[in-house]
Design an enzyme around this catalytic site. Structure first.
Site, PDB file in Angstrom:
ATOM      1  CD  GLU A 191      -2.782  -1.265  -0.149  1.00 16.31           C
ATOM      2  OE1 GLU A 191      -2.955  -0.243  -0.831  1.00 16.31           O
ATOM      3  OE2 GLU A 191      -3.202  -2.398  -0.501  1.00 16.31           O
ATOM      4  CG  HIS A 231      -1.267   1.046  -4.563  1.00 19.34           C
ATOM      5  ND1 HIS A 231      -1.364   0.984  -5.927  1.00 19.34           N
ATOM      6  CD2 HIS A 231      -1.567  -0.215  -4.114  1.00 19.34           C
ATOM      7  CE1 HIS A 231      -1.713  -0.251  -6.301  1.00 19.34           C
ATOM      8  NE2 HIS A 231      -1.838  -1.001  -5.214  1.00 19.34           N
ATOM      9  CD  GLU A 289      -1.568  -4.306  -7.967  1.00 21.59           C
ATOM     10  OE1 GLU A 289      -2.232  -3.311  -7.626  1.00 21.59           O
ATOM     11  OE2 GLU A 289      -1.478  -5.331  -7.243  1.00 21.59           O
TER      12      GLU A 289
END
Lengths: 510, 510
Positions: free
Chosen positions: B272, B275, B301
């Site tokens: 995460e 991202h 991604e």
């Protein structure tokens, strides 16, 4: 004829559905903005501001466009000549009022006010920090002018201050508000003088000491548990300036913890509970229209003050809550409920700061601001004369004179926001709290035992039935009349404080 | 002529400003909705759902109306014949694409899909719980039909699956995607077989044990500190299904903690972070337009997988991070970096569940879904035949056959959302991660020492310069070409995994 009637109703219904969708859309945009503001105050990282400002500005202009669109005006006109239920007519009334206000003021003026207040806030902050009224005076003057102009657009025939007051309190006459505030001033000045002269020896250090933040938070949750806060529709967080916000499905409380002010955190949590509890009592099915929204500032404040003062500063509350507080803070072992009660009700008659005031002197702080802002807007007082007027009034009403403007007329943020007419709603809220509590006790009997057992079903049931469930269906003065059988009056508040403080300070004649 | 040119540019500029305001407005509404969704997943009280659903639905329809309005179409046409800078032309290209998609599909169909997916989700959930594909089959069939119809509206001449894939990955040809996925399948099936047959004795229990949630959270913060997460523009919270969201000013990470899965929490946090780190690298000045927004799912991604796998599952990372983990969890005292590395790279060749897969078998899970959904949309596979096709493919590619549909074709939520064409982007992201990491090392030299010292300035600088700062300025395949000098290819990923796992499992011929 019967057919025509049916047809007019059915057309009214279709039109109302279209109107309601529009109203719900505006409401949802506003509630989304509410979440964004909660997020900004509570969880947003420091550098999120530029993006957040743009998001909020976009939502605000979308909402403004939806409200002031020609379609809204046409729907309002059609519905005003249709045969509507009382509820639907109330929705139309509320939106009509907002529509007329928003469409009567030119967009350029709205933007100029918005830019000026954006500029005024840092000036005010600097002026307060440097104790230099001159830094703030020019922009305050500009704001007074712009707000007068604003009021002129909304209603050229009305007293401009009345128009501004109605921005915050649309359904209480300024005359009523003035009567209440004068009544408070006339009765509280001698009461506070009497307290000042009293020899009574109140215990004021019951909560002296240093209290861990995490334990204070656990205790704040205990407070909310005691009051019956619905955690499935709420949460507790901290914010620098505590507030409540949300909807009947999600009404959140914030509070703050200061190591040396346990009592302040408790009373602030109870206050914000009162706001959230009102929001939670609004009808689910009214969500998205004025029927599911809280009546205005004074009624909201009546709910926070009722819980904070009439419940939270009462003897029976401390009989209930002190044992719970002792579980979190064993150092309170030797404090008695009576001592806690006395500490929670100490009168600070030499305090200069509104937000640090007790429930009694508080209203003189408000009266002073009300008198000054009213005279500013009418032109009876010049901006340059505000500091002296302020200090004179403090001396006259409270017997203390600020030595600096920082702890005088620069202390509050409100005027830098252009919020003239806001202050009175604080006192009207307290007054209404007392009036509602008296009416509830009239119907339910003395509530002390309930408070002592933290059983708030009866009190809250009464508030739900008489205030919360109605949303904005009734105009404020009508709502008060229905709930209490009386016009808004300071009588119950005065009776309450005279009894309470006469007793606490052993005052003769009270 | 010079005058005409100047005039055309100036008109283009005014029109562009108007267009940009509209685009920013749409973006701000979308970002506001993003905050509302974060709030819903992370902090909203349970019973807030009904109001939140209405708020999100209102924002979504406002955004839709702004995008598909006639004014948007007119502005696009004017700008497409104006002389625009490369950046502005990119903004026009991106909005044109969205506009064409949204305006080509009838609103009734959009609403029917929306209602059907709302209905499909509980059916899928029930079917999974009861291991009964028949419960889900009818609504899945309906969704396949509706999505085919949707694709037909967007582009009647194109392969419907290609149109649906382009919903998630507008600028990667389906042909390229298919080539990559086939390449992965053809190379990974034998590699995983070889691992299955290997006698290598990996240490897999380095993180066995029970780990306190609060300590795990502290360690997750350590991970983010090591990676250089900017706390002034972000925060860490927990959510049942971890995600990242936000903007370049405020990009938040969520993670989850399970007592018996410390390693899972660490790798999920790193994922995460990847991202959020991409979002934080988008240019501030592009906020509100596609120039300040992330390229699509595969590139996003690629960023999470690059950090999760190439950094977080590397030997040097564990040399750096294990001592930090030991501070929080003294029970890791005897674990060596090599053992941590082995545990983080264990291949689960008999695992049936995609979300529990390792970085190698993961792609066969994806290939299976891709092949099935492609055949479903083309009509080569009937819904009733999905379970058998699914199980056959698992047996063929992974050597394991699900015994139930719950741990077979019912395991993922995606199809219940009508998301056909989404799955491939996961594998494309991994493949691109390897390609980017190789290109970065080509330019910067071997990065192992940097990772060992948790000095990510060079790597992140490279990513900022080659990927993040460009927002959506370039189409995806062009962005990849510019960053790596190559077309999207599985070569680097295959080289990476063959080297890594050949070594770990002592495979002959790898």
């Amino acid at each position: 004829m019967a057919t025509d009637q049916a047809r007019s109703e059915s057309e009214g219904t279709d039109t109302f559905d279209e109107f309601e969708s529009r109203v719900q859309r505006i409401s949802n945009v506003g509630n989304a903005a509410g979440i964004l503001r909660w997020d900004q105050e509570v969880v947003m990282p420091d550098e999120g501001t530029p993006a957040r400002a743009q998001q909020l500005s976009t939502l605000s202009s979308i909402s403004h466009e939806l409200l002031t669109a020609d379609e809204t005006g046409q729907l309002l006109e059609e519905l005003e000549s249709a045969d509507l239920s009382e509820e639907r007519a109330a929705v139309v009334r509320e939106i009509r009022r907002q529509y007329d206000r928003k469409t009567s003021v030119p967009q350029e003026l709205v933007e100029e006010i918005s830019e000026t207040t954006a500029n005024a806030h840092p000036k005010w902050k600097q002026a307060k920090e440097e104790d230099d009224f001159e830094t703030f005076a020019p922009v305050l003057e500009k704001l007074v002018e712009l707000k007068r102009e604003y009021a002129e657009h909304v209603d050229p025939d009305a007293d401009p201050y009345e128009v501004l007051f109605a921005e915050y309190e649309p359904y209480i006459d300024l005359e009523t508000a003035e009567r209440v505030l004068e009544n408070l001033r006339d009765e509280l000045v001698p009461l506070i003088e009497a307290i000042d002269e009293s020899d009574a020896d109140l215990t004021t250090d019951a909560f002296a000491g240093e209290f861990d933040d995490d334990d204070q938070e656990a205790l704040a949750r205990d407070v909310l548990d005691s009051l019956g806060y619905d955690w499935d529709r709420g949460r507790l967080d901290t914010a620098p300036h505590p507030f409540s916000s949300g909807t009947q499905f999600d009404a959140r409380v914030t509070t703050r913890f200061e190591e040396d002010d346990l009592l302040g955190s408790i009373t602030s949590t109870i206050h914000e509970f009162g706001h959230a509890n009102y929001t939670l009592g609004l009808p689910d099915e009214g969500y998205g229209t004025p029927l599911g929204e809280a009546r205005d500032l004074s009624v909201h404040e009546s709910q926070s003050r009722l819980w904070e003062n009439h419940v939270g500063r009462s003897r029976p509350f401390w009989e209930h809550f002190l044992p719970i507080a002792r579980e979190r803070f064993p150092e309170l072992e030797d404090v008695t409920p009576e001592e806690a009660y006395e500490a929670a009700n100490q009168v600070y008659d030499d305090n200069l700061i509104r937000v640090e005031a007790d429930e009694l002197t508080y209203h003189l702080h408000i009266v002073i601001r009300f008198e000054i802002e009213r005279d500013l807007i009418s032109g009876d007082l010049e901006v340059e004369d505000v500091p002296e007027a302020w200090n004179d009034k403090y001396e006259e009403y409270l017997g203390v004179r600020p030595e600096t403007d920082a702890e005088g007329c620069l202390q509050d943020i409100h005027w830098s926001h252009g919020s003239f007419g806001y202050f009175p709603t604080y006192s009207l809220g307290s007054v209404l709290a007392a009036q509602l509590y008296a009416a509830a006790e009239d119907e339910l009997g003395d509530l002390d035992d309930d408070v002592r057992e933290a059983d708030f079903d009866a009190l809250n049931g009464w508030l739900r039935e008489n205030i919360h469930q109605h949303g904005k269906q009734y105009e404020t003065q009508e709502l008060i009349r229905q709930a209490t059988g009386e016009e808004l009056t300071a009588d119950h508040f005065l009776e309450y404080v005279e009894g309470k403080y006469g007793d606490l300070y052993a005052l003769e004649g009270y």
